[in-house]
Scaffold this active site. Structure first.
Site, PDB file in Angstrom:
ATOM      1  N   HIS A  19      98.814  53.148  72.262  1.00  0.00           N
ATOM      2  CA  HIS A  19      97.952  51.981  72.444  1.00  0.00           C
ATOM      3  C   HIS A  19      96.464  52.304  72.380  1.00  0.00           C
ATOM      4  CE1 HIS A  19     101.196  49.209  73.208  1.00  0.00           C
ATOM      5  NE2 HIS A  19     101.707  50.005  74.138  1.00  0.00           N
ATOM      6  N   GLU A  34     111.815  50.889  78.520  1.00  0.00           N
ATOM      7  CA  GLU A  34     110.857  49.794  78.686  1.00  0.00           C
ATOM      8  C   GLU A  34     111.475  48.417  78.486  1.00  0.00           C
ATOM      9  OE1 GLU A  34     106.910  50.972  76.899  1.00  0.00           O
ATOM     10  OE2 GLU A  34     108.225  52.238  75.677  1.00  0.00           O
ATOM     11  N   ALA A  68     104.894  47.674  82.246  1.00  0.00           N
ATOM     12  CA  ALA A  68     104.300  46.537  81.539  1.00  0.00           C
ATOM     13  C   ALA A  68     105.285  45.934  80.545  1.00  0.00           C
ATOM     14  CB  ALA A  68     103.012  46.972  80.838  1.00  0.00           C
TER      15      ALA A  68
END
Length: 263
Positions: free
Chosen positions: A45, A149, A174
């Site tokens: 990211h 995730e 997240a």
């Protein structure tokens, strides 16, 4: 060859880390002196590439903090390049099942144990073939951490934990919260229950659980549950919120960018 981070996880010593997203060797070195056990160089990211990862590895090298590198994807070509420039510990994003976990491990191992291409004469990792017997030592020094995730990955956690060569499993709060229908709210009770159950399961399997959590109380809770590598902050957040707080103390009104549209 040694990997101090891998050795610490094997010994059950909790490692406290910081996320690096500024993609800059100068800030990486500044933070390497802060005392964290590990620093995550983010290639997923943050605007990093192999060259910027290399310069950050070089900047961190004189300090005790251990670098962990996250590639943008579970890609054997990218993994090979990161290992050649000196990464020993990789955090592989978005691993959904045991097959993907096995592929990640294979990408870090020289044949016959894996598929890593041999280019040690060109590699900083081997000190350009100045490390005796590098090709026979390198596999044991690699530390592979995989990220779970999604709900799919959570449902496959037991089989992922059975994969030889996986040293740790990192829970991505997240993305997990988004996949569970609670985007932007990783502290939702259902997300927290999933995270806590996963930490206990990972530790019970003899692997190292990991997570990123800037909430101090939650980070400490995860450590109490058995998490062994916990990142407790992000450099971009520390800089942004610290700068905003300083400006606010002097009565400076927070302003949005003057640019309109895409810039």
């Amino acid at each position: 060859m040694k990997n101090a981070f891998k050795d610490a996880l094997k010994a059950g010593r909790p490692q406290i880390g910081l996320w690096l997203g500024l993609a800059n060797s100068y800030s990486a070195e500044l933070l390497a002196g802060a005392g964290f056990d590990w620093l995550l160089i983010d290639g997923e990211h943050a605007p990093n590439n192999v060259q910027t990862v290399l310069t950050q590895l070089q900047a961190i090298a004189p300090y005790p903090s251990q670098p962990v590198v996250r590639p943008s994807w579970n890609d054997p070509v990218q993994i090979k390049q990161l290992l050649d420039v000196g990464a020993q510990t990789l955090l592989i994003p978005m691993v959904q099942n045991a097959d993907e976990a096995r592929n990640a491990v294979a990408a870090t191992r020289y044949p016959p144990a894996g598929i890593r291409g041999v280019g040690s004469a060109l590699a900083r990792a081997s000190r350009w073939n100045r490390i005796p017997d590098y090709l026979h030592q390198a596999n044991d020094a690699m530390c592979v951490l995989v990220q779970i995730e999604t709900r799919e990955a959570m449902s496959n956690l037991a089989s992922i934990l059975d994969v030889d060569g996986i040293d740790g499993v990192f829970i991505g709060p997240a993305d997990l919260s988004a996949d569970m229908g609670f985007a932007g709210n990783p502290q939702h009770p259902e997300v927290q229950a999933a995270i806590e159950n996963a930490i206990v399961q990972i530790r019970a399997a003899g692997k190292a659980p990991g997570i990123l959590m800037a909430n101090e109380a939650l980070a400490k809770r995860y450590l109490e549950l058995g998490a062994l590598f916990v990142a407790v902050g992000v450099d971009t957040t520390l800089l942004a919120r610290g700068a905003e707080a300083l400006a606010a103390r002097f009565g400076v009104e927070k302003k949005l960018s003057g640019a309109s549209g895409v810039y």
